[in-house]
Scaffold this motif. Structure first.
Motif, PDB file in Angstrom:
ATOM      1  N   GLN A 229       0.840  -1.206   0.000  1.00  0.00           N
ATOM      2  CA  GLN A 229       0.000   0.000   0.000  1.00  0.00           C
ATOM      3  C   GLN A 229       0.873   1.253   0.000  1.00  0.00           C
ATOM      4  O   GLN A 229       0.618   2.213  -0.745  1.00  0.00           O
ATOM      5  CB  GLN A 229      -0.929   0.003   1.215  1.00  0.00           C
ATOM      6  CG  GLN A 229      -1.870   1.209   1.264  1.00  0.00           C
ATOM      7  CD  GLN A 229      -2.664   1.244   2.554  1.00  0.00           C
ATOM      8  OE1 GLN A 229      -2.144   0.929   3.617  1.00  0.00           O
ATOM      9  NE2 GLN A 229      -3.930   1.618   2.455  1.00  0.00           N
ATOM     10  N   ARG A 230       1.923   1.244   0.828  1.00  0.00           N
ATOM     11  CA  ARG A 230       2.838   2.397   0.879  1.00  0.00           C
ATOM     12  C   ARG A 230       3.524   2.600  -0.463  1.00  0.00           C
ATOM     13  O   ARG A 230       3.712   3.737  -0.910  1.00  0.00           O
ATOM     14  CB  ARG A 230       3.883   2.200   1.982  1.00  0.00           C
ATOM     15  CG  ARG A 230       3.346   2.369   3.397  1.00  0.00           C
ATOM     16  CD  ARG A 230       4.498   2.493   4.393  1.00  0.00           C
ATOM     17  NE  ARG A 230       5.311   1.285   4.440  1.00  0.00           N
ATOM     18  CZ  ARG A 230       5.076   0.245   5.226  1.00  0.00           C
ATOM     19  NH1 ARG A 230       4.016   0.249   6.049  1.00  0.00           N
ATOM     20  NH2 ARG A 230       5.869  -0.812   5.220  1.00  0.00           N
ATOM     21  N   VAL A 233       1.024   4.279  -2.844  1.00  0.00           N
ATOM     22  CA  VAL A 233       0.808   5.688  -2.504  1.00  0.00           C
ATOM     23  C   VAL A 233       2.032   6.516  -2.861  1.00  0.00           C
ATOM     24  O   VAL A 233       1.912   7.622  -3.406  1.00  0.00           O
ATOM     25  CB  VAL A 233       0.466   5.839  -1.002  1.00  0.00           C
ATOM     26  CG1 VAL A 233       0.422   7.312  -0.603  1.00  0.00           C
ATOM     27  CG2 VAL A 233      -0.875   5.168  -0.683  1.00  0.00           C
ATOM     28  N   HIS A 234       3.220   5.986  -2.569  1.00  0.00           N
ATOM     29  CA  HIS A 234       4.457   6.709  -2.915  1.00  0.00           C
ATOM     30  C   HIS A 234       4.559   6.918  -4.421  1.00  0.00           C
ATOM     31  O   HIS A 234       4.992   7.983  -4.887  1.00  0.00           O
ATOM     32  CB  HIS A 234       5.672   5.929  -2.411  1.00  0.00           C
ATOM     33  CG  HIS A 234       6.988   6.547  -2.779  1.00  0.00           C
ATOM     34  ND1 HIS A 234       7.689   6.177  -3.907  1.00  0.00           N
ATOM     35  CD2 HIS A 234       7.722   7.528  -2.188  1.00  0.00           C
ATOM     36  CE1 HIS A 234       8.795   6.887  -3.999  1.00  0.00           C
ATOM     37  NE2 HIS A 234       8.846   7.710  -2.965  1.00  0.00           N
ATOM     38  N   GLY A 237       2.242   9.703  -5.424  1.00  0.00           N
ATOM     39  CA  GLY A 237       2.800  10.982  -4.998  1.00  0.00           C
ATOM     40  C   GLY A 237       3.919  11.439  -5.905  1.00  0.00           C
ATOM     41  O   GLY A 237       4.029  12.629  -6.235  1.00  0.00           O
ATOM     42  N   VAL A 256      -2.367  11.890  -3.239  1.00  0.00           N
ATOM     43  CA  VAL A 256      -2.253  10.969  -2.104  1.00  0.00           C
ATOM     44  C   VAL A 256      -3.226  11.281  -0.966  1.00  0.00           C
ATOM     45  O   VAL A 256      -3.255  10.558   0.028  1.00  0.00           O
ATOM     46  CB  VAL A 256      -0.813  10.936  -1.551  1.00  0.00           C
ATOM     47  CG1 VAL A 256       0.163  10.487  -2.633  1.00  0.00           C
ATOM     48  CG2 VAL A 256      -0.404  12.286  -0.990  1.00  0.00           C
ATOM     49  N   SER A 257      -4.019  12.329  -1.110  1.00  0.00           N
ATOM     50  CA  SER A 257      -4.926  12.722  -0.029  1.00  0.00           C
ATOM     51  C   SER A 257      -6.272  12.010  -0.141  1.00  0.00           C
ATOM     52  O   SER A 257      -6.713  11.624  -1.231  1.00  0.00           O
ATOM     53  CB  SER A 257      -5.165  14.241  -0.045  1.00  0.00           C
ATOM     54  OG  SER A 257      -3.974  14.925   0.270  1.00  0.00           O
ATOM     55  N   PRO A 261      -5.892   7.548  -3.412  1.00  0.00           N
ATOM     56  CA  PRO A 261      -5.115   6.324  -3.657  1.00  0.00           C
ATOM     57  C   PRO A 261      -5.983   5.065  -3.697  1.00  0.00           C
ATOM     58  O   PRO A 261      -5.793   4.204  -4.561  1.00  0.00           O
ATOM     59  CB  PRO A 261      -4.137   6.292  -2.478  1.00  0.00           C
ATOM     60  CG  PRO A 261      -4.002   7.711  -2.055  1.00  0.00           C
ATOM     61  CD  PRO A 261      -5.376   8.296  -2.247  1.00  0.00           C
ATOM     62  N   HIS A 265      -6.411   2.759  -6.953  1.00  0.00           N
ATOM     63  CA  HIS A 265      -6.057   1.349  -6.815  1.00  0.00           C
ATOM     64  C   HIS A 265      -7.192   0.454  -7.291  1.00  0.00           C
ATOM     65  O   HIS A 265      -6.975  -0.539  -7.993  1.00  0.00           O
ATOM     66  CB  HIS A 265      -5.716   1.030  -5.362  1.00  0.00           C
ATOM     67  CG  HIS A 265      -5.125  -0.336  -5.171  1.00  0.00           C
ATOM     68  ND1 HIS A 265      -5.865  -1.495  -5.259  1.00  0.00           N
ATOM     69  CD2 HIS A 265      -3.845  -0.722  -4.895  1.00  0.00           C
ATOM     70  CE1 HIS A 265      -5.074  -2.535  -5.038  1.00  0.00           C
ATOM     71  NE2 HIS A 265      -3.847  -2.090  -4.830  1.00  0.00           N
TER      72      HIS A 265
END
Length: 330
Positions: A229-230, A233-234, A237, A256-257, A261, A265
């Motif tokens: 997940q990170r 999101v990265h 961003g 990313v807010s 995301p 996804h």
């Protein structure tokens, strides 16, 4: 909808580092080291099987444009002042071969020769063409070969109904055997890339599989796994930042807010390359509307105008919320 050509060109040149890309590059480096340290020994292979849009080919391109370009400049093979994309295209330390549709032994040999920019890439017998490929591998000091679109080994992928599955199997096996011979007699390590359905074309061969160093994971990122997940999101961003840096928008875009995301996804099924394509469609809409940054409303419109017609998803989570999560087919 058709993308803006200027924006599309900038997206094509984007390279975003993420954990899977970095991990793949380490495997590629290890395979090249194997070739360098044991140059006269039969070599082995690794593979990446994942859905379309997972970033497989981009990972190879990034490796060539960074690691390999740095290497050939340091070796004095190309001047540092030369355009790096041009160097990546002209170097032969890492050879990126894309299989032609309905691959045969002869077309495979031709694909290798095309990657070496042989002016007679399609001329000669299968054996003479393969011999020229070996000569190029040795003369150019090739250390690793990437064979892309492995699913083209399966002629049913482009469905020729006039041939039986038994004939398909024989043709698949002959090309796979040729790949095996290249690792042994050409002494070159290979990375195979293809969709999930192509896995058995390589790993289903018992003798071939004895040379398998292992698969590199490029499967769809899962939201229930924090590290994946990170990563997702990265990635989003980074795209938001790069769109400003390369001049698509004057302002940085926040991707990313809130639910952005999760909704992206859901639309792309956890595939990073497909996420870039969705953002490209949204950026085209935003520019047409005169926006100075990409907003959630543009992503909503991109799902309606691009993702749903492309059959990536049957509904718009930006409008109705997420219904369910499901793996997308390749």
């Amino acid at each position: 909808m058709l993308p803006n050509g200027e924006i599309a060109a900038k997206f094509l040149q984007m390279r975003i580092k993420h954990d899977r890309l970095v991990g793949a590059h380490k495997v590629f480096d290890s395979m090249r080291k194997m070739k360098i340290d044991a140059p006269w020994e039969p070599q082995r292979f690794s593979c990446i099987f994942a859905p379309t849009g997972s970033g497989k080919s981009t990972t190879v391109k990034d490796y060539i444009e960074t690691v390999i370009v740095d290497l050939v400049i340091a070796q004095g093979l190309f001047p540092a002042s030369m355009n790096r994309k041009e160097i990546a295209h002209k170097q032969h330390i890492a050879l990126h071969v894309t299989l032609a549709a309905k691959a045969t032994e002869k077309s495979f040999a031709s694909d290798i020769l095309k990657a070496f920019r042989d002016p007679r890439a399609s001329r000669g017998t299968k054996d003479s063409m393969l011999g020229r490929a070996y000569d190029y591998i040795e003369a150019k000091g090739t250390q690793i070969m990437f064979i892309d679109e492995v699913q083209h080994l399966d002629h049913r992928y482009e469905a020729d109904q006039k041939k039986s599955s038994r004939v398909f199997s024989a043709e698949n096996s002959s090309v796979t055997d040729m790949m095996k011979v290249i690792m042994i007699e050409g002494r070159i390590p290979i990375v195979f890339l293809g969709i999930d359905g192509a896995r058995n074309l390589i790993l289903g061969d018992e003798q071939m599989n004895m040379r398998n160093l292992g698969e590199i994971d490029f499967s769809q990122l899962r939201p229930e796994r924090p590290a994946e997940q990170r990563m997702f999101v990265h990635y989003l961003g980074s795209v938001g930042i790069l769109m400003q840096q390369c001049g698509i928008f004057p302002k940085e875009s926040d991707l990313v807010s809130g639910d952005i995301p999760a909704n992206v996804h859901e639309v792309v099924g956890g595939r990073l390359g497909t996420a870039s394509n969705l953002v490209l469609a949204a950026a085209t809409i935003a520019r047409e509307r005169g926006a100075d940054q990409l907003l959630e409303t543009h992503l909503l419109a991109a799902v309606d105008e691009w993702a749903i017609p492309a059959k990536l998803i049957s509904y718009n989570p930006f409008r109705s919320g997420i219904r369910q999560r499901e793996l997308r087919a390749a």
